[in-house]
Design a protein around this motif. Sequence first.
Motif, PDB file in Angstrom:
ATOM      1  N   GLY A 173       0.674  -1.273  -0.122  1.00 38.36           N
ATOM      2  CA  GLY A 173      -0.242  -0.187   0.436  1.00 38.36           C
ATOM      3  C   GLY A 173       0.649   1.302   0.116  1.00 38.36           C
ATOM      4  O   GLY A 173       0.682   2.268  -0.073  1.00 38.36           O
ATOM      5  N   VAL A 174       1.698   1.284   0.479  1.00 35.82           N
ATOM      6  CA  VAL A 174       2.813   2.309   0.506  1.00 35.82           C
ATOM      7  C   VAL A 174       3.494   2.721  -0.463  1.00 35.82           C
ATOM      8  O   VAL A 174       3.709   3.314  -1.015  1.00 35.82           O
ATOM      9  CB  VAL A 174       3.688   1.997   1.815  1.00 35.82           C
TER      10      VAL A 174
ATOM     11  N   VAL B  98       2.007   1.779  -2.876  1.00 33.62           N
ATOM     12  CA  VAL B  98       1.537   2.159  -4.315  1.00 33.62           C
ATOM     13  C   VAL B  98       0.444   3.897  -3.758  1.00 33.62           C
ATOM     14  O   VAL B  98       1.117   4.786  -4.779  1.00 33.62           O
ATOM     15  CB  VAL B  98      -0.174   1.722  -4.789  1.00 33.62           C
ATOM     16  N   GLY B  99       0.650   3.951  -2.502  1.00 29.37           N
ATOM     17  CA  GLY B  99      -0.260   5.000  -2.143  1.00 29.37           C
ATOM     18  C   GLY B  99       0.821   6.387  -2.097  1.00 29.37           C
ATOM     19  O   GLY B  99       0.844   7.478  -2.427  1.00 29.37           O
ATOM     20  N   VAL B 100       1.873   5.935  -1.477  1.00 34.61           N
ATOM     21  CA  VAL B 100       2.865   7.051  -1.867  1.00 34.61           C
ATOM     22  C   VAL B 100       2.879   8.299  -3.279  1.00 34.61           C
ATOM     23  O   VAL B 100       3.023   9.877  -2.505  1.00 34.61           O
ATOM     24  CB  VAL B 100       4.697   7.214  -0.616  1.00 34.61           C
TER      25      VAL B 100
ATOM     26  N   ALA C  22       1.591   7.816  -5.017  1.00 36.62           N
ATOM     27  CA  ALA C  22       0.017   8.683  -5.311  1.00 36.62           C
ATOM     28  C   ALA C  22      -0.153   9.984  -4.572  1.00 36.62           C
ATOM     29  O   ALA C  22      -0.684  11.137  -5.317  1.00 36.62           O
ATOM     30  CB  ALA C  22      -0.727   8.021  -4.568  1.00 36.62           C
ATOM     31  N   ILE C  23       0.613  10.263  -3.744  1.00 36.83           N
ATOM     32  CA  ILE C  23       0.411  11.753  -2.534  1.00 36.83           C
ATOM     33  C   ILE C  23       0.804  12.835  -3.772  1.00 36.83           C
ATOM     34  O   ILE C  23       0.200  14.015  -3.413  1.00 36.83           O
ATOM     35  CB  ILE C  23       1.209  11.658  -1.390  1.00 36.83           C
TER      36      ILE C  23
ATOM     37  N   ASN D 142       0.650  13.184  -6.752  1.00 38.06           N
ATOM     38  CA  ASN D 142      -0.389  13.389  -7.422  1.00 38.06           C
ATOM     39  C   ASN D 142      -1.218  14.394  -7.162  1.00 38.06           C
ATOM     40  O   ASN D 142      -1.743  15.641  -7.749  1.00 38.06           O
ATOM     41  CB  ASN D 142      -0.925  12.586  -8.286  1.00 38.06           C
ATOM     42  N   ARG D 143      -1.149  14.639  -5.450  1.00 39.94           N
ATOM     43  CA  ARG D 143      -2.644  14.747  -4.908  1.00 39.94           C
ATOM     44  C   ARG D 143      -2.200  16.397  -4.755  1.00 39.94           C
ATOM     45  O   ARG D 143      -2.787  17.291  -4.528  1.00 39.94           O
ATOM     46  CB  ARG D 143      -3.091  14.803  -3.884  1.00 39.94           C
TER      47      ARG D 143
ATOM     48  N   PRO E 106       0.136  18.570  -6.858  1.00 44.44           N
ATOM     49  CA  PRO E 106       0.781  19.483  -7.758  1.00 44.44           C
ATOM     50  C   PRO E 106       1.270  20.418  -7.830  1.00 44.44           C
ATOM     51  O   PRO E 106       2.393  20.815  -8.349  1.00 44.44           O
ATOM     52  CB  PRO E 106      -0.111  19.519  -9.130  1.00 44.44           C
TER      53      PRO E 106
ATOM     54  N   GLU F  93       2.245  14.434 -11.642  1.00 48.18           N
ATOM     55  CA  GLU F  93       2.436  13.752 -12.396  1.00 48.18           C
ATOM     56  C   GLU F  93       3.190  13.221 -12.741  1.00 48.18           C
ATOM     57  O   GLU F  93       4.795  13.109 -13.272  1.00 48.18           O
ATOM     58  CB  GLU F  93       1.098  12.780 -13.258  1.00 48.18           C
ATOM     59  N   THR F  94       3.868  15.140 -13.698  1.00 47.49           N
ATOM     60  CA  THR F  94       4.679  14.883 -14.470  1.00 47.49           C
ATOM     61  C   THR F  94       5.932  15.385 -13.562  1.00 47.49           C
ATOM     62  O   THR F  94       7.499  14.600 -14.355  1.00 47.49           O
ATOM     63  CB  THR F  94       4.574  16.087 -15.341  1.00 47.49           C
TER      64      THR F  94
ATOM     65  N   GLY G  13       6.847   8.477 -11.128  1.00 48.78           N
ATOM     66  CA  GLY G  13       6.856   7.720 -12.014  1.00 48.78           C
ATOM     67  C   GLY G  13       7.979   6.243 -12.383  1.00 48.78           C
ATOM     68  O   GLY G  13       8.525   5.791 -12.520  1.00 48.78           O
ATOM     69  N   ALA G  14       8.755   6.911 -11.247  1.00 56.82           N
ATOM     70  CA  ALA G  14      10.450   6.966 -11.395  1.00 56.82           C
ATOM     71  C   ALA G  14      10.289   6.127 -10.481  1.00 56.82           C
ATOM     72  O   ALA G  14      11.516   5.159 -10.031  1.00 56.82           O
ATOM     73  CB  ALA G  14      11.488   8.231 -11.238  1.00 56.82           C
TER      74      ALA G  14
END
Lengths: 424, 292, 521
Positions: free
Chosen positions: C135-136, C138-140, C142-143, C145-146, C148, C154-155, C409-410
């Motif tokens: 979860g970490v 995938v979730g971290v 994703a933060i 993106n939250r 920007p 995401e860039t 992404g990296a």
Amino acid sequence: MRSSLATRAVAVGVVAGLGIAAAGPAFAADPGVTSKQVVIGMTTPLTGPASPGYKDVAPAAQAYFDYVNANGGINGRKVKFVVKDDQYNPAKTKSATSELILRDRIFAMFGALGTPTHSAVIADLNRRGIPDVFVNTGSSNFDNPSRYPMTFPYFPSYVVEAKVMASYIQGDSALSGKKRCLFYQDGEFGENASKGFTAAGMSFDTTVSYFSGQQVAPFTAQVTNMKAAGCELVVFFGVTSATAQLLGTAAKAAFRPTWMITSVGSDPSVLSGSLGAATNTLLNGIYSPNFMTPIQDTKNAYVSQMKVIATKNNLPWNFYTYYGINTAYVLSQAIKAAGPNLSRKGLVNALQTKASSFRSGAVVPMVINSKSHQGLTGYYMGKYNASGELERITNYIMTATSSSKGTAKKSTFKPAGPTRKLLP
Amino acid sequence: MTSFIDYVLGGFGSGMIIALMALALVLTWRATRVVNFAQVGQAMFTTFIALSLQTLTGSWVIALVGAMVAGALLGVIVQYLVLRPVKRADTSGAIIATFGVLIALQAAAGMIWGGDSRAYPQPFGNTAITLFGREWPVSAYDLVVVGFAVILVVGLTLLFTRTNLGLAMRATAFNPEVARLSGIRVGRTLTIGWALAGIVGAVAGVLVAPTSAISPNSFDILLVFAFTAAVIGGLDSLIGAVALGIGTGLILSVVSGYSDSSNAPVVALVLLAVNLVLKPEGVFGHHKARSV
Amino acid sequence: MMRDLLRLPGARLVLHAAVALLAWLLLVGITGMVDPLMNYYIALMAMYATAMFGMTILVGLSGQVSLGNGALMAVGGYVFAVTTLNWETVPFTGIAMNGIWAMLFAAIGGVLIGLLIGGLGARLRGPYLAGLTLGVAVGVPAIANRFPELLGGETGLQLTVPYPAGGYAAAGEFVDEAFTEDFPTEQQDELPTEQIEDLPTEQVEELPTEQDASGDDLLTLDNFPNEGDVLTEGDVLTDGDFSADGDDLLTLDNFPNEGDVLTDGDVPTDGDFSADGDDLLTLDNFPTEDELPADPSAPDGALDPEFAVDPDVEATFDGLDGLDAGFILEQWQAVLAVSVACIVAFLALNLVRGRQGRQWRAVRDDSVAAAVAGISPGRSKVSAFVVSSVFAALAGAVFAQILSYVGPGAFGLGLSLSLLVGVVLGGRGSLWGAVIGAVLLVWLPEFVLRAAGDRGWEEQVTNNAPNLIYGLLVVAVVLVAPGGIVGSLQSLVRRVRRTPASPSAAGLAERVDAGVGKDDS
């Protein structure tokens, strides 16, 4: 402290050892070019989640270069095209690009795909003075000649596209009165779209979003919201897989607004792969801007000839193949225009001074000069017909810049025909 | 309130798919105490097989049955060739081995069927049902998905509680050494567990494919959601996997409905953490004496 | 004698420092001898090794599983990026910010996230911990993106890495010299706007809109102006339409005449496009190889001899390529990464061989016995997590500098799983295993790419072949060498010496994961 001291010590050692201390770089022979060959590199996802569709670009470009090589090359030089799979992972892009530069000794980078991926290498390419031609992304950030003198985007940015959409909606009485909603993918799509629409003075009654990767699950909640809000015109900024999911979910929910979908999210060949038999019904009547002659228009000299190259190489005839051949064709013209003594500086100069003379399947003007590396400048508006084909519905085009100010302007532009047998 | 009901109903379909995938993970866990990262890869592979069968025969049912057979076979092959030789206690080794299988399966699928997204034909109507004077975000196809999930859960529960095989599987899961001493053919039992998991995964794949298309990587995100659901549900519990799988689908839908959708993964992470703190053995995990 | 010396207070510390320093000198020396690409690989290997020392302690010594250390690297990378991008000086001190301070902040970020996740995870066993860390993973990211604005979405964020003076000198000079005149410093944002806004608007009103357009006015397949029509006055914007400086605009005057690039004969005219003109490329007149004019100097398809050289042989630093000469960025990156790795190795050596290492092992092997002996299992597990988190964060900060970029992404799930792959393949529980795992992570993808090669197979087969080989190879190593490379070497050495078994990495793998996987059975 330790590292910087050490670095200095080592740097001095290396420089002294190799005897290259103050010797300026030799301008005569740039890496990657000889009298008989020029090496071009590309990073793009050939496998992985981002590869559907985009994996077709590199083979298409390769097919065109093969064709050129078989016909004498460019100014006598054959193109050696080296493609590296980066799986849309910026870390892999960095490694692949380092290998292209340091091992394959590329002369120029061509068609590198993706905003996050290219962000990891763009500074390096520019510092090294490697031409970075026709980056394959709609991000507006790469058009910045003072910061990235070597980088040349190709297709018009998402900001331009948003301005064009706004301009068309405002000018079409069938659309301008509709209740408007915006649906976008979080991140770059959303930022660029809102920048463009804000500049164009267009607001939306409802704005909803999804996150990248969410398209594995139906967009039921988002569709519910848009339906509840009474959206009559939905503008969508996202990738093709999400378009497929959106149209499917909306059809299921009997939500039937007028759709306007971004060009990168609406490739019919990929959509029909995802939507199957229902594709044409779902696509019929959807608005989508585009900047190239419609792909099914095989009477067009560009389309027919590019399709010949695709057919000869057993490539699927879709937008990605079309795009790959088209950009390879433009790059070849740029290399040719750079003259027989090919150099990186010469290529950049050719792009900056002769871009408007390059022929291509694009039907909008290309603006590249020392102050702007915008590339293609606009779109026409298209609409899908009952056969799932995008038809051009405006005989004018709409041009704009990626600036946060200014709106799209209508104008006419008649592109020149292709060069003989599509050779540069 | 109306939209809340719509969000919930809308999340139900995808929740069911996550639930089935979580169920497959629980089955392999119960059999061999391995979290099978390759499960989504196996499901993807068998769904491609189903698509080929469907194209060949035109029959959705034949394709589904074909996928189930292929799923069982693939499960047995992976268990026999890869997991059996890995030491039972070697958690990291097993994770890495199944991860390797996942990469290999995705590459193989890309080689055979190409990397593009393929549409999977819709077997039943997928339009909203109109009832009581309004449209509901539920289709006949959704009901079929729910039906399959119910049949699988009931069937598996009966298998585990009412049959000798089920008893043997539970005994083996609990303690293979003791099971072996009491005459259970442990190796065969484990293999059957993997075959069952393969079947459930294959069904999940075929069911989700018409709504999301299929490509070598199209189920990747399912792994994360399904794994999360299985862990919160308590890795041993069939009911837990199903309940939490559906719950994950609902949360994604409701969060996306009421707020920015980019909150959904973060909310899922927070819920995962909170749950594991409050119930380290999972919500439906059996409270057992510690092993020490 | 040696043993007696080591009993002296601080002797072990001195020994470990000497080992780390020796390794550092050796590696830095190597960076001076190899070519830039090899230096880049060395930088990557050292970066991975830094993270994997932490994995060794977490997975090998403390017996916990983590699928989320890639996300912990993301924390370090992002802290490095955000502090260097936003802070000119170190807060409260007024000292100018630099890379070392940023790495320090990254380490602090690592401590905090390690405490948080380690604290949450201390009660969890085996798969449950794997679930949390997944979860970490995938979730971290994703933060990002939250938020920007701060984190770039995401860039991602591009860094201005504080290179030492001279790092990019050669290339910088080249760009400057060659292009200074051509590239103005103004922001591009303002420039093209003027040009485009001057496009004629009056003309637009006359254009038919979709509704009232009919027949000739509407663009259709039949009247689409494509077939090589050379532009006519009416079709193109006229001079008068442009008030902006004409040179940059497409006008009639500067519109390329065919003669600029092409000769008259090259450009197809109307007549040429009568469906089957000779100049139109069709399937029928597609040139075949033998029809082509033979190039006397180079046979068709043959590569230029200069480039046909084996890349291995080619990849020597010959200093001839203008831009590569004196270009030492990769070496700077390698020295940076090696320095951090050696410092971390020094810390790891002290921890592993010291009291803390014994405590971790004790808790892993038997937490009840350890508790009886006065060791807190919970605290021991959290401390292992924090240490691995700090190492991961430092590796992330180094990674950010190698990429001069951070982005979700990296640092995805793939990176987290790679770290676990590396530590399992290298050998758990041994710091040598971490080093070997790091080398494998960089070398394996290269190896499979070459092994797969391009054998003229179909596109989709060629594209996927490296991934297939990689996946199968990972499976094969786990099956053939469960203790990783180090474990296999140890058992090999044992067999050769025929000495009684000492605790091997292979055996360790079992015990380690017996602690991890020990469920209810």
